[in-house]
Every structure is written in structure tokens, then in C-alpha cells.
Design an enzyme around this catalytic site. Structure first.
Site, mmCIF file in Angstrom:
data_model
loop_
_atom_site.group_PDB
_atom_site.id
_atom_site.type_symbol
_atom_site.label_atom_id
_atom_site.label_comp_id
_atom_site.label_asym_id
_atom_site.label_seq_id
_atom_site.Cartn_x
_atom_site.Cartn_y
_atom_site.Cartn_z
ATOM 1 N N HIS A 70 0.842 -1.189 0.000
ATOM 2 C CA HIS A 70 0.000 0.000 0.000
ATOM 3 C C HIS A 70 0.883 1.246 0.000
ATOM 4 C CE1 HIS A 70 -3.760 -2.191 1.761
ATOM 5 N NE2 HIS A 70 -3.300 -2.751 0.647
ATOM 6 N N GLU A 72 0.870 3.906 1.850
ATOM 7 C CA GLU A 72 1.350 4.301 3.183
ATOM 8 C C GLU A 72 2.518 3.438 3.625
ATOM 9 O OE1 GLU A 72 -3.147 3.618 3.689
ATOM 10 O OE2 GLU A 72 -1.636 3.233 2.152
ATOM 11 N N CYS A 98 -6.035 1.076 5.519
ATOM 12 C CA CYS A 98 -6.525 -0.195 6.060
ATOM 13 C C CYS A 98 -5.968 -0.361 7.477
ATOM 14 C CB CYS A 98 -6.077 -1.349 5.163
ATOM 15 S SG CYS A 98 -4.292 -1.699 5.242
ATOM 16 N N CYS A 101 -2.043 -0.740 7.616
ATOM 17 C CA CYS A 101 -1.336 0.525 7.433
ATOM 18 C C CYS A 101 -1.555 1.444 8.631
ATOM 19 C CB CYS A 101 -1.754 1.200 6.134
ATOM 20 S SG CYS A 101 -1.096 0.340 4.679
#
Length: 140
Positions: A70, A72, A98, A101
């Protein structure tokens, strides 16, 4: 109450994160993230495969491959390879994080999360709020 100056900065950095998301090779969704501290971008990331992997995020059934990082996570792990630290920083993300993260954000010492759209799950945002992190939805 957020100052008008901070609000304008947040909008600009979030627009920059949207532009950064365009670097992603993912077809289903492109996400960008910027980590900002003391008005300086100290890290950036977008969703994609790990370094050295082919730049294909989805399988033949258009399902995201399980090893795709992801945005992040990419931005935070990039900090680990730099001389910067994210204590007290703000992360700007084009979509809400999510739960995985969110855990990284908490552990990285990031104090503010500004994001541009809600993801289908809210558990990441819920966890950030539980940790006392300022969370702001800002549609730009």
C-alpha cells in the site's frame, strides 16, 4: 479549529498525493501518500509491487496480488532507509488506510492523517482514532 493556512496546506499536499498516485502501475486503484514534517515532504509512496518485482498489481482475474504494498506502507518503509524520522508528522493519503497501514502509522509516530476518500472498511480509521491520532477526511 484548524487554521485557514493549515487547511490550505492540507489541500495542497493532498492534491500532490493524488498526483503521486499516478506513478502506480495498479489498474484497479491508484493510491498515493506523502509524509510531511515541518512543511517538508520527508517521504512519498504509491501502491505497487516490491522493488525488483514486475510492475503488475493484479492477477488474470483482476484481483490484487497479495504482495502489493500500500502507498502508506511504501512511504513509511522508505523512511526507514533515510535519515528522516516521522515523529509528529502528517501523512496525506488519497484513500483511508486499512488496519495494517494504520498500525504502521501509529508505530511510526505520525500524529495526523489527512485522506481524500473513504475505503470500504473503516477499521483502519477507527484504530487511528483510538490511538489519539487526528484524522481528517478532505475531499479535494
Amino acid at each position: 479549529m484548524m487554521s485557514d493556512k493549515q487547511h490550505k496546506l492540507d489541500e495542497r499536499y493532498l492534491r500532490m498525493a493524488k498526483i503521486w498516485a499516478e506513478n502506480s502501475y495498479c489498474v484497479r486503484r491508484q493510491v498515493g501518500a506523502l509524509v510531511v514534517k515541518d512543511k517538508m515532504i520527508i517521504s512519498d509512496g504509491y501502491n505497487g509491487t516490491p522493488s525488483g518485482f514486475e510492475n503488475i498489481c493484479e492477477d488474470d482475474n483482476n484481483v490484487t496480488k497479495p504482495y502489493v504494498l500500500h502507498a502508506e506502507a511504501n512511504a513509511i518503509t522508505k523512511l526507514a532507509r533515510s535519515n528522516n524520522n516521522s515523529d509528529g508528522a502528517t501523512i496525506y493519503i488519497t484513500a483511508s488506510p486499512c488496519i495494517e497501514c494504520a498500525k504502521l502509522i501509529i508505530q511510526a509516530g505520525i500524529r495526523r492523517v489527512v485522506y481524500g476518500e473513504n475505503y470500504r472498511l473503516t477499521d483502519g480509521i477507527d484504530l487511528l482514532r483510538r490511538a489519539g491520532i487526528e484524522v481528517i477526511l478532505m475531499e479535494v
